[in-house]
Design an enzyme around this catalytic site. Structure first.
Site, PDB file in Angstrom:
ATOM      1  N   ASP A  45      21.195  31.023  -6.917  1.00 30.28           N
ATOM      2  CA  ASP A  45      20.443  30.669  -5.715  1.00 30.28           C
ATOM      3  C   ASP A  45      21.269  29.712  -4.869  1.00 30.28           C
ATOM      4  OD1 ASP A  45      17.617  30.467  -4.304  1.00 30.28           O
ATOM      5  OD2 ASP A  45      18.425  28.433  -4.423  1.00 30.28           O
ATOM      6  N   TYR A  50      24.005  24.912   2.513  1.00 35.87           N
ATOM      7  CA  TYR A  50      24.548  24.072   1.439  1.00 35.87           C
ATOM      8  C   TYR A  50      26.057  23.976   1.594  1.00 35.87           C
ATOM      9  CZ  TYR A  50      20.128  25.162  -1.062  1.00 35.87           C
ATOM     10  OH  TYR A  50      18.811  25.330  -1.439  1.00 35.87           O
ATOM     11  N   HIS A 121      14.735  30.631   5.038  1.00 37.36           N
ATOM     12  CA  HIS A 121      14.762  29.327   4.356  1.00 37.36           C
ATOM     13  C   HIS A 121      13.588  28.438   4.742  1.00 37.36           C
ATOM     14  CE1 HIS A 121      17.709  26.034   2.701  1.00 37.36           C
ATOM     15  NE2 HIS A 121      16.535  25.986   2.141  1.00 37.36           N
ATOM     16  N   ASN A 152       9.525  28.095   1.610  1.00 34.65           N
ATOM     17  CA  ASN A 152       8.877  27.009   2.361  1.00 34.65           C
ATOM     18  C   ASN A 152       7.915  27.511   3.438  1.00 34.65           C
ATOM     19  OD1 ASN A 152      10.293  24.581   1.191  1.00 34.65           O
ATOM     20  ND2 ASN A 152      12.068  25.701   1.952  1.00 34.65           N
ATOM     21  N   LEU A 209      12.752  20.323 -11.696  1.00 27.99           N
ATOM     22  CA  LEU A 209      12.844  19.078 -12.469  1.00 27.99           C
ATOM     23  C   LEU A 209      12.583  17.853 -11.599  1.00 27.99           C
ATOM     24  CD1 LEU A 209      15.924  19.918 -14.726  1.00 27.99           C
ATOM     25  CD2 LEU A 209      13.496  19.925 -15.353  1.00 27.99           C
TER      26      LEU A 209
END
Length: 314
Positions: A45, A50, A121, A152, A209
Site C-alpha cells: 500500500d 508519500y 485518496h 477517507n 496500530l
C-alpha cells in the site's frame, strides 16, 4: 488469503509504504520489502503523495522505491500494488485530467504497466463525483488499473459514488480504506461499516496500530519525546487508551506474541476486513506484524478487547 474484488486475492496484511523515503531510506525499504515477501506477504500500500511532507522530497518517493525494487527483483507478478491519487503536490484533487495524469506518473515511478488497486485518496468535493468516477472507469477500460478503491470517504459519499456508477454503467469500487483501530472505532463502525455490508466491500484499514500507540511503547509523555510519530500516538495517551494497551499486553503474554500482533489480529477479525495496513521502518519490526495474519484470538480475547476499546472517547 483475502479477497478484495476484481479477482484480487491478497495476504491478510498490507505493508504500508508511507515509511519509504521518510523513516526508511532506499536500502532499508528494499530490505523490508524483501522480508515481507519472503514471509508470504504480497499486498503493498502506497500513495503518490508519500512522502512529500519530508523536507527535500517532491512526492512519489515511496512509489519510486517500490518501482526500483520490483525492477531489480523481477517480481511484479508476485505482488499486488495499491496506490492513491489526490495528494501529490503536482497532482492535487480528483478532476478527470488530474486523475489520468497522476495515474501515468505513478505507473512510471512504479515501473509497471498497471496498478492493481487505485484509490481515491481523499474526497475532492470541488470536483463532481460523476467526473471522478468516470475518470477511474476510464483507467480500468484502458487497462491501467484493475480495481477502484475509496479512501477517507464518508458513508454518504461512498453510497453516492455507487449510485452514480450504477446509473452511468461505470466500474464499481471494490474496497474502502478507513482510519480504524482499537482506539479509533466510532467513525468507521457507525458510518462506513453499514455501507461495507450493503455493498460487500473489502476493508483495508490504515493506522492499524494507532501510530505505534498499540505496540505498547508509549505509556508516558516522556516516551513520546523524539518519536517521529509520537504526536499522533499522544492523542491516545489517556486512561482509556492505556487500559486498551494493558489488555493487549495481557492477551499478548497468553499467546506468546507482541501486543502489535494482537491489535492487528483483532482488526483482521472484524467483519469485512481484508487486510489491515501496517508499516515497518526496519526488518526487525516485521515479525510481529506478519504474525497477526495467522493469530486466531479466542472469543474471550475478542470480548475483552471489544469491551475495553468501547470505552475510548471518539
Amino acid at each position: 488469503m483475502s479477497g478484495i474484488g476484481a479477482g484480487l486475492e491478497v495476504f491478510p496484511l498490507a505493508l504500508g509504504g508511507n515509511t519509504f523515503g521518510w523513516t526508511s531510506d532506499e536500502t532499508a525499504s528494499h530490505q523490508v520489502l524483501d522480508a515481507f515477501v519472503d514471509a508470504g506477504g504480497d499486498f503493498l500500500d502506497t500513495a503518490d503523495g508519500y512522502s512529500a511532507w519530508v523536507p527535500g522530497n517532491a512526492g512519489g518517493e515511496s512509489e519510486t522505491i517500490i518501482g526500483d525494487w520490483i525492477a531489480s527483483r523481477g517480481n511484479r507478478d508476485r505482488v499486488v500494488i495499491g496506490t492513491k491519487v489526490s495528494q501529490h503536490p503536482q497532482f492535487r484533487g480528483l478532476a478527470a485530467a488530474n486523475v489520468r495524469a497522476a495515474a501515468d506518473a505513478s505507473l512510471k515511478r512504479l515501473r509497471t504497466d498497471h496498478i492493481d488497486l487505485y484509490w481515491a485518496h481523499f474526497d475532492d468535493r470541488r470536483t463532481p463525483l460523476e467526473e471522478t468516477a468516470a475518470a477511474f472507469d476510464g483507467l480500468v477500460e484502458a487497462g491501467k488499473i484493475r480495481a477502484v478503491g475509496l479512501s477517507n470517504y464518508t458513508g454518504e459519499r461512498i453510497r453516492e459514488w455507487f449510485r452514480i456508477a450504477r446509473r452511468d454503467g461505470l466500474t464499481l469500487p471494490v474496497a474502502v480504506q478507513p482510519h480504524y483501530n482499537l482506539v479509533r472505532r466510532g467513525g468507521y463502525e457507525n458510518d462506513i461499516a453499514p455501507v461495507v455490508a450493503e455493498e460487500n466491500l473489502a476493508v483495508v484499514p490504515y493506522y492499524g496500530l494507532a501510530s505505534g500507540f498499540l505496540t505498547g511503547k508509549y505509556k508516558t509523555a516522556e516516551d513520546l519525546d523524539g518519536a517521529i510519530r509520537g504526536g499522533a500516538a499522544g492523542n491516545y495517551l489517556n486512561d482509556a487508551g492505556l487500559a486498551v494497551v494493558k489488555v493487549l499486553e495481557e492477551i499478548a503474554r497468553e499467546h506468546g506474541v507482541a501486543p502489535a500482533t494482537v491489535a492487528l489480529a483483532w482488526l483482521r477479525g472484524r467483519p469485512g476486513i481484508a487486510a489491515p495496513i501496517a508499516s515497518a521502518r526496519t526488518v526487525d519490526q516485521l515479525p510481529a506484524l506478519i504474525a497477526s495474519a495467522t493469530l486466531d484470538l479466542t472469543s474471550a480475547d475478542v470480548e475483552a478487547l471489544d469491551e475495553v476499546s468501547a470505552r475510548v472517547p471518539q
